[in-house]
Design a protein around this motif. Sequence first.
Motif, PDB file in Angstrom:
ATOM      1  N   UNK A   1     -10.699  25.222   0.885  1.00 28.03           N
ATOM      2  CA  UNK A   1      -9.390  24.757   0.446  1.00 28.03           C
ATOM      3  C   UNK A   1      -8.824  23.798   1.489  1.00 28.03           C
ATOM      4  N   UNK A   2      -8.987  22.502   1.248  1.00 26.44           N
ATOM      5  CA  UNK A   2      -8.512  21.491   2.181  1.00 26.44           C
ATOM      6  C   UNK A   2      -7.249  20.854   1.630  1.00 26.44           C
ATOM      7  N   UNK A   3      -6.125  21.096   2.283  1.00 28.30           N
ATOM      8  CA  UNK A   3      -4.877  20.486   1.876  1.00 28.30           C
ATOM      9  C   UNK A   3      -4.809  19.063   2.441  1.00 28.30           C
ATOM     10  N   UNK A   4      -4.311  18.107   1.634  1.00 29.33           N
ATOM     11  CA  UNK A   4      -4.177  16.743   2.150  1.00 29.33           C
ATOM     12  C   UNK A   4      -3.270  16.720   3.373  1.00 29.33           C
ATOM     13  N   UNK A   5      -3.674  15.981   4.405  1.00 30.30           N
ATOM     14  CA  UNK A   5      -2.875  15.890   5.613  1.00 30.30           C
ATOM     15  C   UNK A   5      -1.706  14.954   5.386  1.00 30.30           C
ATOM     16  N   UNK A   6      -0.539  15.325   5.916  1.00 31.85           N
ATOM     17  CA  UNK A   6       0.610  14.437   5.840  1.00 31.85           C
ATOM     18  C   UNK A   6       1.521  14.732   4.659  1.00 31.85           C
ATOM     19  N   UNK A   7       2.685  14.089   4.682  1.00 34.79           N
ATOM     20  CA  UNK A   7       3.710  14.270   3.645  1.00 34.79           C
ATOM     21  C   UNK A   7       3.392  13.395   2.434  1.00 34.79           C
ATOM     22  N   UNK A   8       3.569  13.945   1.238  1.00 31.34           N
ATOM     23  CA  UNK A   8       3.294  13.185   0.022  1.00 31.34           C
ATOM     24  C   UNK A   8       4.498  13.092  -0.905  1.00 31.34           C
ATOM     25  N   UNK A   9       5.545  13.867  -0.632  1.00 26.92           N
ATOM     26  CA  UNK A   9       6.741  13.810  -1.473  1.00 26.92           C
ATOM     27  C   UNK A   9       7.486  12.504  -1.206  1.00 26.92           C
ATOM     28  N   UNK A  10       7.706  11.711  -2.242  1.00 21.70           N
ATOM     29  CA  UNK A  10       8.271  10.373  -2.086  1.00 21.70           C
ATOM     30  C   UNK A  10       9.669  10.395  -1.476  1.00 21.70           C
TER      31      UNK A  10
ATOM     32  N   UNK B   1       6.047  -9.193   3.876  1.00 22.90           N
ATOM     33  CA  UNK B   1       5.607  -8.043   4.660  1.00 22.90           C
ATOM     34  C   UNK B   1       4.127  -7.794   4.423  1.00 22.90           C
ATOM     35  N   UNK B   2       3.368  -7.647   5.509  1.00 22.79           N
ATOM     36  CA  UNK B   2       1.971  -7.225   5.430  1.00 22.79           C
ATOM     37  C   UNK B   2       1.877  -5.806   5.981  1.00 22.79           C
ATOM     38  N   UNK B   3       1.055  -5.001   5.354  1.00 26.42           N
ATOM     39  CA  UNK B   3       1.008  -3.574   5.662  1.00 26.42           C
ATOM     40  C   UNK B   3      -0.376  -3.160   6.143  1.00 26.42           C
ATOM     41  N   UNK B   4      -0.406  -2.282   7.135  1.00 29.78           N
ATOM     42  CA  UNK B   4      -1.649  -1.639   7.583  1.00 29.78           C
ATOM     43  C   UNK B   4      -1.391  -0.139   7.636  1.00 29.78           C
ATOM     44  N   UNK B   5      -2.268   0.630   7.038  1.00 27.12           N
ATOM     45  CA  UNK B   5      -2.105   2.079   7.012  1.00 27.12           C
ATOM     46  C   UNK B   5      -3.158   2.741   7.890  1.00 27.12           C
ATOM     47  N   UNK B   6      -2.684   3.545   8.842  1.00 21.15           N
ATOM     48  CA  UNK B   6      -3.574   4.356   9.645  1.00 21.15           C
ATOM     49  C   UNK B   6      -3.658   5.755   9.068  1.00 21.15           C
ATOM     50  N   UNK B   7      -4.400   6.631   9.720  1.00 19.24           N
ATOM     51  CA  UNK B   7      -4.552   8.003   9.227  1.00 19.24           C
ATOM     52  C   UNK B   7      -3.212   8.729   9.232  1.00 19.24           C
ATOM     53  N   UNK B   8      -2.380   8.469  10.224  1.00 16.51           N
ATOM     54  CA  UNK B   8      -1.114   9.185  10.361  1.00 16.51           C
ATOM     55  C   UNK B   8       0.101   8.394   9.889  1.00 16.51           C
ATOM     56  N   UNK B   9       0.109   7.082  10.107  1.00 16.15           N
ATOM     57  CA  UNK B   9       1.324   6.317   9.856  1.00 16.15           C
ATOM     58  C   UNK B   9       1.025   5.000   9.148  1.00 16.15           C
TER      59      UNK B   9
ATOM     60  N   UNK C   1      -2.823   9.925   0.358  1.00 17.48           N
ATOM     61  CA  UNK C   1      -2.780   9.982  -1.107  1.00 17.48           C
ATOM     62  C   UNK C   1      -1.357   9.923  -1.660  1.00 17.48           C
ATOM     63  N   UNK C   2      -0.378   9.659  -0.797  1.00 13.31           N
ATOM     64  CA  UNK C   2       1.014   9.557  -1.245  1.00 13.31           C
ATOM     65  C   UNK C   2       1.154   8.391  -2.230  1.00 13.31           C
ATOM     66  N   UNK C   3       1.964   8.599  -3.252  1.00  9.54           N
ATOM     67  CA  UNK C   3       2.134   7.605  -4.306  1.00  9.54           C
ATOM     68  C   UNK C   3       3.531   6.989  -4.241  1.00  9.54           C
ATOM     69  N   UNK C   4       3.600   5.655  -4.164  1.00  6.49           N
ATOM     70  CA  UNK C   4       4.856   4.941  -4.314  1.00  6.49           C
ATOM     71  C   UNK C   4       5.649   4.668  -3.053  1.00  6.49           C
ATOM     72  N   UNK C   5       5.245   5.252  -1.922  1.00  2.00           N
ATOM     73  CA  UNK C   5       6.024   5.115  -0.685  1.00  2.00           C
ATOM     74  C   UNK C   5       6.137   3.643  -0.266  1.00  2.00           C
ATOM     75  N   UNK C   6       4.999   3.003  -0.077  1.00  2.00           N
ATOM     76  CA  UNK C   6       5.009   1.604   0.341  1.00  2.00           C
ATOM     77  C   UNK C   6       5.516   0.686  -0.763  1.00  2.00           C
ATOM     78  N   UNK C   7       5.282   1.074  -2.015  1.00  2.00           N
ATOM     79  CA  UNK C   7       5.769   0.263  -3.134  1.00  2.00           C
ATOM     80  C   UNK C   7       7.292   0.164  -3.107  1.00  2.00           C
TER      81      UNK C   7
END
Length: 211
Positions: A54-63, A159-167, A140-146
Amino acid sequence: MQYKSVHKIGSSLLQSKYFCAIFVTVIQQQHQPYAACARRLVSYLSQHRHITINMEPAGESDLETLIRTMRPSLMPEVFVFLNLHNNDDLPSEIFQKSVFTFKEKEGNTFVLPRPIVERLGYQYEYPCRMISLEVHSSLSAVGFLAVILRHLADQGVSCNVASGFFHDHLFVPDGEEDRVMESLKILSESLGETSDEDSVVEEEEEDSDTR
């Protein structure tokens, strides 16, 4: 050290999100006396393949939480985008100082502090400031950057965006950083105010039900 509880160890590790990292370390580095335990775990896992991890996705996903707690942080340097071809003989400093690297078929993109690129004599594009969003966002968060990009687009800011594992990291034109920081603050606080209002309404409804 005795390894009699292999079943218990295997079961508990399978449910741990750290299992993969721990197990790979044991195997790769051949820790002693843990190697014997690792071999027993291999045998255990091969006999219990029906057990799922049971692997929970790391990080916050609630928009709403992501926007409310984004905590934008402005980096002090001016960065630039640099495109170099695969067959170029690149100084090691390019790789060491780059905060973002991406390989494309047309060449390799590097984002580096402008003084370094100017000193090395390369041509560059898009002088920008880097704003890091300190919230640990899920990949796997949906809509945050949008939401953020739409908010900036409405104000005419590229704006140009780069996503790392944490931020997530925003690269905005040099000179626009203060306006963007203020805009993100307003966006974040607007969600906080909405949450406070919802809480008040819920409390009033609960009081009404009690009466």
